[in-house]
Design a protein around this motif. Structure first.
Motif, PDB file in Angstrom:
ATOM      1  N   ALA A 178       0.835  -1.205   0.000  1.00  0.00           N
ATOM      2  CA  ALA A 178       0.000   0.000   0.000  1.00  0.00           C
ATOM      3  C   ALA A 178       0.869   1.255   0.000  1.00  0.00           C
ATOM      4  O   ALA A 178       0.572   2.237  -0.694  1.00  0.00           O
ATOM      5  N   LYS A 179       1.962   1.224   0.758  1.00  0.00           N
ATOM      6  CA  LYS A 179       2.867   2.378   0.819  1.00  0.00           C
ATOM      7  C   LYS A 179       3.494   2.660  -0.547  1.00  0.00           C
ATOM      8  O   LYS A 179       3.781   3.819  -0.883  1.00  0.00           O
ATOM      9  N   ALA A 180       3.695   1.591  -1.338  1.00  0.00           N
ATOM     10  CA  ALA A 180       4.291   1.757  -2.663  1.00  0.00           C
ATOM     11  C   ALA A 180       3.256   2.069  -3.743  1.00  0.00           C
ATOM     12  O   ALA A 180       3.616   2.212  -4.913  1.00  0.00           O
ATOM     13  N   GLY A 181       1.975   2.176  -3.354  1.00  0.00           N
ATOM     14  CA  GLY A 181       0.952   2.586  -4.301  1.00  0.00           C
ATOM     15  C   GLY A 181       0.055   1.484  -4.829  1.00  0.00           C
ATOM     16  O   GLY A 181      -0.795   1.730  -5.686  1.00  0.00           O
ATOM     17  N   PHE A 182       0.210   0.253  -4.326  1.00  0.00           N
ATOM     18  CA  PHE A 182      -0.624  -0.849  -4.796  1.00  0.00           C
ATOM     19  C   PHE A 182      -1.990  -0.836  -4.103  1.00  0.00           C
ATOM     20  O   PHE A 182      -2.135  -0.338  -2.990  1.00  0.00           O
ATOM     21  N   ASN A 183      -2.971  -1.401  -4.775  1.00  0.00           N
ATOM     22  CA  ASN A 183      -4.311  -1.506  -4.199  1.00  0.00           C
ATOM     23  C   ASN A 183      -4.879  -2.888  -4.453  1.00  0.00           C
ATOM     24  O   ASN A 183      -4.182  -3.764  -4.968  1.00  0.00           O
ATOM     25  N   ASP A 184      -6.147  -3.081  -4.094  1.00  0.00           N
ATOM     26  CA  ASP A 184      -6.824  -4.375  -4.244  1.00  0.00           C
ATOM     27  C   ASP A 184      -5.974  -5.486  -3.629  1.00  0.00           C
ATOM     28  O   ASP A 184      -5.735  -6.539  -4.232  1.00  0.00           O
ATOM     29  N   LEU A 185      -5.502  -5.252  -2.407  1.00  0.00           N
ATOM     30  CA  LEU A 185      -4.554  -6.152  -1.752  1.00  0.00           C
ATOM     31  C   LEU A 185      -5.264  -7.355  -1.145  1.00  0.00           C
ATOM     32  O   LEU A 185      -6.324  -7.224  -0.527  1.00  0.00           O
ATOM     33  N   LYS A 186      -4.660  -8.527  -1.307  1.00  0.00           N
ATOM     34  CA  LYS A 186      -5.247  -9.734  -0.720  1.00  0.00           C
ATOM     35  C   LYS A 186      -4.171 -10.799  -0.550  1.00  0.00           C
ATOM     36  O   LYS A 186      -3.075 -10.698  -1.095  1.00  0.00           O
ATOM     37  N   VAL A 187      -4.523 -11.811   0.240  1.00  0.00           N
ATOM     38  CA  VAL A 187      -3.632 -12.943   0.485  1.00  0.00           C
ATOM     39  C   VAL A 187      -4.306 -14.208  -0.017  1.00  0.00           C
ATOM     40  O   VAL A 187      -5.505 -14.415   0.206  1.00  0.00           O
ATOM     41  N   GLU A 188      -3.535 -15.043  -0.701  1.00  0.00           N
ATOM     42  CA  GLU A 188      -3.999 -16.373  -1.077  1.00  0.00           C
ATOM     43  C   GLU A 188      -3.055 -17.386  -0.459  1.00  0.00           C
ATOM     44  O   GLU A 188      -1.833 -17.265  -0.589  1.00  0.00           O
ATOM     45  N   ALA A 189      -3.619 -18.381   0.240  1.00  0.00           N
ATOM     46  CA  ALA A 189      -2.807 -19.382   0.927  1.00  0.00           C
ATOM     47  C   ALA A 189      -3.356 -20.776   0.653  1.00  0.00           C
ATOM     48  O   ALA A 189      -4.572 -20.981   0.642  1.00  0.00           O
ATOM     49  N   ASP A 190      -2.450 -21.704   0.434  1.00  0.00           N
ATOM     50  CA  ASP A 190      -2.819 -23.096   0.224  1.00  0.00           C
ATOM     51  C   ASP A 190      -3.389 -23.660   1.524  1.00  0.00           C
ATOM     52  O   ASP A 190      -2.874 -23.388   2.610  1.00  0.00           O
ATOM     53  N   THR A 191      -4.429 -24.451   1.419  1.00  0.00           N
ATOM     54  CA  THR A 191      -5.027 -25.058   2.610  1.00  0.00           C
ATOM     55  C   THR A 191      -4.263 -26.298   3.074  1.00  0.00           C
ATOM     56  O   THR A 191      -4.534 -26.819   4.151  1.00  0.00           O
ATOM     57  N   ASN A 192      -3.304 -26.753   2.272  1.00  0.00           N
ATOM     58  CA  ASN A 192      -2.496 -27.914   2.637  1.00  0.00           C
ATOM     59  C   ASN A 192      -1.445 -27.497   3.662  1.00  0.00           C
ATOM     60  O   ASN A 192      -0.540 -26.726   3.337  1.00  0.00           O
ATOM     61  N   PRO A 193      -1.513 -27.992   4.905  1.00  0.00           N
ATOM     62  CA  PRO A 193      -0.552 -27.563   5.933  1.00  0.00           C
ATOM     63  C   PRO A 193       0.872 -27.999   5.635  1.00  0.00           C
ATOM     64  O   PRO A 193       1.815 -27.492   6.244  1.00  0.00           O
ATOM     65  N   ASN A 194       1.051 -28.925   4.715  1.00  0.00           N
ATOM     66  CA  ASN A 194       2.393 -29.380   4.360  1.00  0.00           C
ATOM     67  C   ASN A 194       3.070 -28.480   3.331  1.00  0.00           C
ATOM     68  O   ASN A 194       4.216 -28.730   2.965  1.00  0.00           O
ATOM     69  N   LEU A 195       2.356 -27.448   2.888  1.00  0.00           N
ATOM     70  CA  LEU A 195       2.908 -26.525   1.884  1.00  0.00           C
ATOM     71  C   LEU A 195       2.797 -25.085   2.395  1.00  0.00           C
ATOM     72  O   LEU A 195       2.113 -24.252   1.804  1.00  0.00           O
ATOM     73  N   PRO A 196       3.483 -24.768   3.497  1.00  0.00           N
ATOM     74  CA  PRO A 196       3.337 -23.438   4.103  1.00  0.00           C
ATOM     75  C   PRO A 196       3.838 -22.293   3.232  1.00  0.00           C
ATOM     76  O   PRO A 196       3.425 -21.148   3.419  1.00  0.00           O
ATOM     77  N   SER A 197       4.738 -22.571   2.276  1.00  0.00           N
ATOM     78  CA  SER A 197       5.247 -21.503   1.410  1.00  0.00           C
ATOM     79  C   SER A 197       4.341 -21.231   0.220  1.00  0.00           C
ATOM     80  O   SER A 197       4.617 -20.328  -0.563  1.00  0.00           O
ATOM     81  N   ASN A 198       3.268 -21.999   0.079  1.00  0.00           N
ATOM     82  CA  ASN A 198       2.265 -21.675  -0.938  1.00  0.00           C
ATOM     83  C   ASN A 198       1.369 -20.581  -0.363  1.00  0.00           C
ATOM     84  O   ASN A 198       0.205 -20.787  -0.022  1.00  0.00           O
ATOM     85  N   TYR A 199       1.960 -19.405  -0.251  1.00  0.00           N
ATOM     86  CA  TYR A 199       1.358 -18.263   0.442  1.00  0.00           C
ATOM     87  C   TYR A 199       1.754 -17.008  -0.325  1.00  0.00           C
ATOM     88  O   TYR A 199       2.957 -16.688  -0.415  1.00  0.00           O
ATOM     89  N   SER A 200       0.792 -16.314  -0.879  1.00  0.00           N
ATOM     90  CA  SER A 200       1.083 -15.155  -1.724  1.00  0.00           C
ATOM     91  C   SER A 200       0.297 -13.932  -1.320  1.00  0.00           C
ATOM     92  O   SER A 200      -0.900 -14.028  -1.024  1.00  0.00           O
ATOM     93  N   VAL A 201       0.979 -12.804  -1.341  1.00  0.00           N
ATOM     94  CA  VAL A 201       0.330 -11.505  -1.170  1.00  0.00           C
ATOM     95  C   VAL A 201       0.245 -10.869  -2.547  1.00  0.00           C
ATOM     96  O   VAL A 201       1.227 -10.825  -3.292  1.00  0.00           O
ATOM     97  N   ILE A 202      -0.952 -10.403  -2.894  1.00  0.00           N
ATOM     98  CA  ILE A 202      -1.236  -9.930  -4.251  1.00  0.00           C
ATOM     99  C   ILE A 202      -1.691  -8.483  -4.217  1.00  0.00           C
ATOM    100  O   ILE A 202      -2.459  -8.083  -3.336  1.00  0.00           O
ATOM    101  N   GLY A 203      -1.193  -7.713  -5.153  1.00  0.00           N
ATOM    102  CA  GLY A 203      -1.624  -6.315  -5.282  1.00  0.00           C
ATOM    103  C   GLY A 203      -1.749  -5.926  -6.745  1.00  0.00           C
ATOM    104  O   GLY A 203      -1.186  -6.581  -7.618  1.00  0.00           O
ATOM    105  N   ARG A 204      -2.487  -4.856  -6.995  1.00  0.00           N
ATOM    106  CA  ARG A 204      -2.633  -4.326  -8.348  1.00  0.00           C
ATOM    107  C   ARG A 204      -2.141  -2.883  -8.393  1.00  0.00           C
ATOM    108  O   ARG A 204      -2.255  -2.151  -7.429  1.00  0.00           O
ATOM    109  N   ARG A 205      -1.627  -2.512  -9.538  1.00  0.00           N
ATOM    110  CA  ARG A 205      -1.160  -1.130  -9.724  1.00  0.00           C
ATOM    111  C   ARG A 205      -2.359  -0.207  -9.881  1.00  0.00           C
ATOM    112  O   ARG A 205      -3.283  -0.532 -10.608  1.00  0.00           O
TER     113      ARG A 205
END
Length: 205
Positions: A178-205
């Motif tokens: 948000a500080k860098a100017g992105f909007n529509d921010l959200k998080v998507e995370a895998d429901t599989n507990p064995n894949l903790p790095s399947n975790y993304s923060v998404i933004g739009r310009r």
């Protein structure tokens, strides 16, 4: 001392140890690489940039899917640039050695940008995010894939990371975006507990 050396190598792999780390990353990070490319929703005509491409496995997959588009990457490890160029020999990807805080690309050059396990090592993440914002087209998408801070040291999350390697929560990353100017921010995370790095923060310009 050992942890400091390994953090430095993961930040900027060099020499024999760097090549070993690159090979290790190529094997270990396949799940989050495929996850990220799926979250990015790569289309044949996309223009895509990866920040911190490491051994080049994600740009290889992005280029395969963006068959009529353009895929580029930047990394400040000469060892990783060499490894990624070797992996992507014969492809039309544009892989460059450089600083993510000074991207060597024109304004509005890409419609999608992604980075996997890289932001931990950025000295000034807002500066890099501002550069990403600059090279993205209007409504372009950024996907940052990380191991969230709470998963680094579950027993004591406040002790996670080192001076060379700073983990983030999803909320912390959204604030940086948000500080860098992105909007529509959200998080998507895998429901599989064995894949903790399947975790993304998404933004739009």
């Amino acid at each position: 001392m050992w942890q400091k050396m390994m953090d430095a190598q993961y930040r900027q792999p060099t020499g024999l140890i760097g090549r070993w780390i690159g090979s290790k990353m190529a094997k270990q990070h396949q799940p989050e690489m495929l996850w990220t490319i799926d979250v990015l929703d790569v289309q044949p005509a996309d223009h895509i940039l990866e920040i911190g491409f490491g051994p080049g496995i994600a740009v290889e997959e992005a280029a395969r899917r963006a068959s009529n588009g353009f895929v580029a990457g930047i990394d400040f490890s000469q060892t990783m640039v060499a490894a990624a160029l070797k992996r992507n020999r014969g492809s039309n990807v544009d892989l460059r050695l450089g600083d993510a805080a000074q991207l060597p690309f024109a304004d509005n050059a890409f419609n999608k940008v992604f980075s996997i396990h890289s932001i931990y090592f950025w000295p000034d993440p807002v500066a890099v995010l501002a550069e990403i914002h600059r090279v993205l087209k209007p409504d372009g998408r950024l996907v940052l894939t990380v191991l969230p801070k709470g998963k680094w040291n579950p027993e004591n999350p406040e002790l996670a990371g080192t001076p060379q390697c700073k983990p983030y929560t999803g909320d912390e990353l959204k604030r940086l975006l948000a500080k860098a100017g992105f909007n529509d921010l959200k998080v998507e995370a895998d429901t599989n507990p064995n894949l903790p790095s399947n975790y993304s923060v998404i933004g739009r310009r």
